[in-house]
Enzyme design. Structure first.
Site, PDB file in Angstrom:
ATOM      1  CG  ASP A  85      -0.916   6.648  10.017  1.00  0.00           C
ATOM      2  OD1 ASP A  85       0.147   7.486   9.945  1.00  0.00           O
ATOM      3  OD2 ASP A  85      -1.870   6.707  10.728  1.00  0.00           O
ATOM      4  CG  ASP A 102      -6.093   7.112  11.297  1.00  0.00           C
ATOM      5  OD1 ASP A 102      -4.856   7.151  11.461  1.00  0.00           O
ATOM      6  OD2 ASP A 102      -7.014   8.164  11.061  1.00  0.00           O
ATOM      7  CB  THR A 106       2.090  11.623  14.752  1.00  0.00           C
ATOM      8  OG1 THR A 106       1.982  10.894  13.686  1.00  0.00           O
ATOM      9  CG2 THR A 106       3.206  12.637  14.830  1.00  0.00           C
ATOM     10  CD  GLU A 137      -1.827  10.684   8.880  1.00  0.00           C
ATOM     11  OE1 GLU A 137      -1.036   9.832   9.335  1.00  0.00           O
ATOM     12  OE2 GLU A 137      -1.928  11.535   9.569  1.00  0.00           O
ATOM     13  CB  ILE A 151       4.126   7.566  12.833  1.00  0.00           C
ATOM     14  CG1 ILE A 151       5.536   7.815  12.511  1.00  0.00           C
ATOM     15  CG2 ILE A 151       3.855   7.330  14.437  1.00  0.00           C
ATOM     16  CD1 ILE A 151       6.620   8.543  13.144  1.00  0.00           C
ATOM     17  CG  ASP A 152      -2.494   5.222  13.840  1.00  0.00           C
ATOM     18  OD1 ASP A 152      -2.933   6.373  13.736  1.00  0.00           O
ATOM     19  OD2 ASP A 152      -3.328   4.542  14.346  1.00  0.00           O
TER      20      ASP A 152
HETATM   21  C1  IPD Z   1      -4.512   9.548  15.003  1.00  0.00           C
HETATM   22  C2  IPD Z   1      -4.341   8.448  16.083  1.00  0.00           C
HETATM   23  C3  IPD Z   1      -5.434   8.958  17.032  1.00  0.00           C
HETATM   24  C4  IPD Z   1      -6.993   9.049  16.631  1.00  0.00           C
HETATM   25  C5  IPD Z   1      -6.827   9.991  15.636  1.00  0.00           C
HETATM   26  C6  IPD Z   1      -5.846   9.575  14.454  1.00  0.00           C
HETATM   27  P1  IPD Z   1      -2.228   9.870  13.554  1.00  0.00           P
HETATM   28  O1  IPD Z   1      -3.592   8.866  13.910  1.00  0.00           O
HETATM   29  O2  IPD Z   1      -4.782   7.206  15.620  1.00  0.00           O
HETATM   30  O3  IPD Z   1      -5.501   7.813  18.086  1.00  0.00           O
HETATM   31  O4  IPD Z   1      -7.652   9.380  17.510  1.00  0.00           O
HETATM   32  O5  IPD Z   1      -8.054   9.902  14.905  1.00  0.00           O
HETATM   33  O6  IPD Z   1      -5.803  10.606  13.242  1.00  0.00           O
HETATM   34  O7  IPD Z   1      -2.707  11.304  13.217  1.00  0.00           O
HETATM   35  O8  IPD Z   1      -1.263   9.962  14.847  1.00  0.00           O
HETATM   36  O9  IPD Z   1      -1.742   9.318  12.410  1.00  0.00           O
HETATM   37 CA    CA Z   2       0.005   9.600  11.003  1.00  0.00          CA
END
Ligand code: IPD
Ligand code: CA
Length: 286
Positions: free
Chosen positions: A103, A232, A108, A83, A105-106
């Site tokens: 990813d 994600d 963030t 990412e 940190i999914d």
């Molecule tokens: C996000 C999270 C969020 C989702 C977004 C993602 P990130 O990832 O998973 O819940 O709604 O579409 O982009 O930006 O925290 O890696």
């Molecule tokens: Ca992320």
């Protein structure tokens, strides 16, 4: 060499990749956890990417760099879709070569707020198919793992999707996402207005990968979202499929990890019923 020999060889190689990367993911989680426990919200080094709700921290960057560096040391020929590398101008190209989709940190936004629902998501694709998946929430000690053909697990206990087939009984997860685009938000709201009276309940917890894990473990029955990225959903795809569930395009067609669209569910009947009730949004592909 016979087909069976080939399969045995591939399985042994995948076992080796799995063991090696499992321990890196675990180590990254420990570092991440120490930092998030010891850092005040105000001191968190947060930057904005596409808009003011699309966040990145130094921890995201550190975790992604660690994963790529450590995997490259042992497997220099492997490719990556990460990412933060892609957001920084890197390429998002999925070939037939072994490719780790990361990813760091999914969720963030959750991480930054100290809401303990976020995870490191890592998947290995070969020939454009998912083979290995890890989603690790270090704050709650939840390690979700899957290997193609070998099931899905939470902390080494096998997990399965629910058997739910009916929308009226389904606990549905979805997210508004990390975009302020009015066209996208219009579709998000339309879908909520249409679906909420027809489903059992709605959950939106801020981590796309863990949403898919909730479907994989049978806690939720459906998760859909428009505008997510490959990193994600790549690990979540294998976790849901290995737990017995389905991943499709939200229009009802085939799932495409680069399409920025996902609908996963416990059963195909339920997935198609939800799909037929969704207004569609088509963001530019990854
Ligand atoms: C996000 C999270 C969020 C989702 C977004 C993602 P990130 O990832 O998973 O819940 O709604 O579409 O982009 O930006 O925290 O890696
Ligand atoms: Ca992320």
């Amino acid at each position: 060499m016979s087909q069976q020999d080939d399969a045995t060889k591939e399985s042994a190689i995948l076992d080796e990749y799995y063991d090696y990367v499992f321990s890196i993911v675990q180590r990254c989680g420990e570092v991440n956890c120490q930092i998030s426990k010891s850092t005040n919200l105000e001191d968190m080094d947060v930057e904005f990417k596409s808009c003011d709700v699309d966040l990145v921290t130094a921890v995201d960057q550190l975790v992604e760099k660690t994963l790529i560096t450590e995997i490259t040391k042992k497997y220099p020929e492997h490719k990556f879709i990460g990412e933060e590398t892609v957001s920084g101008g890197g390429e998002c190209v999925l070939t037939d070569e072994p490719t780790w989709i990361i990813d760091p940190i999914d969720g963030t936004m959750n991480f930054v707020h100290g809401f303990p629902h976020y995870g490191i998501s890592v998947a290995l694709f070969m020939n454009k198919e998912p083979k290995i998946a890890f989603v690790y929430n270090p704050r709650l000690g939840q390690m979700f793992t899957a290997r193609k053909g070998k099931g899905a697990f939470l902390n080494e206990q096998q997990i399965f999707v629910s058997k739910e087939t009916s929308m009226s009984k389904a606990l549905v997860m979805s997210e508004a996402g990390t975009s302020r685009d009015p066209d996208k938000l219009k579709v998000v709201f339309e879908n909520l207005i249409n679906l909420i009276p027809k489903i059992h309940g709605l959950r939106t917890l801020g981590c796309a990968a863990l949403n898919m894990c909730m479907v994989a473990l049978g806690g939720a029955d459906v998760n859909y979202e428009f505008g997510i990225h490959a990193w994600d959903i790549a690990a979540g795809q294998l976790l849901v499929q290995e737990a017995g569930g389905v991943c499709i395009d939200p229009s009802g067609g085939s799932f495409d990890v680069l399409s920025r669209r996902v609908l996963c569910a416990s059963t195909m009947t339920l997935a198609l019923e939800i799909a037929s009730n969704l207004s569609q949004y088509y963001p530019p592909r990854d």
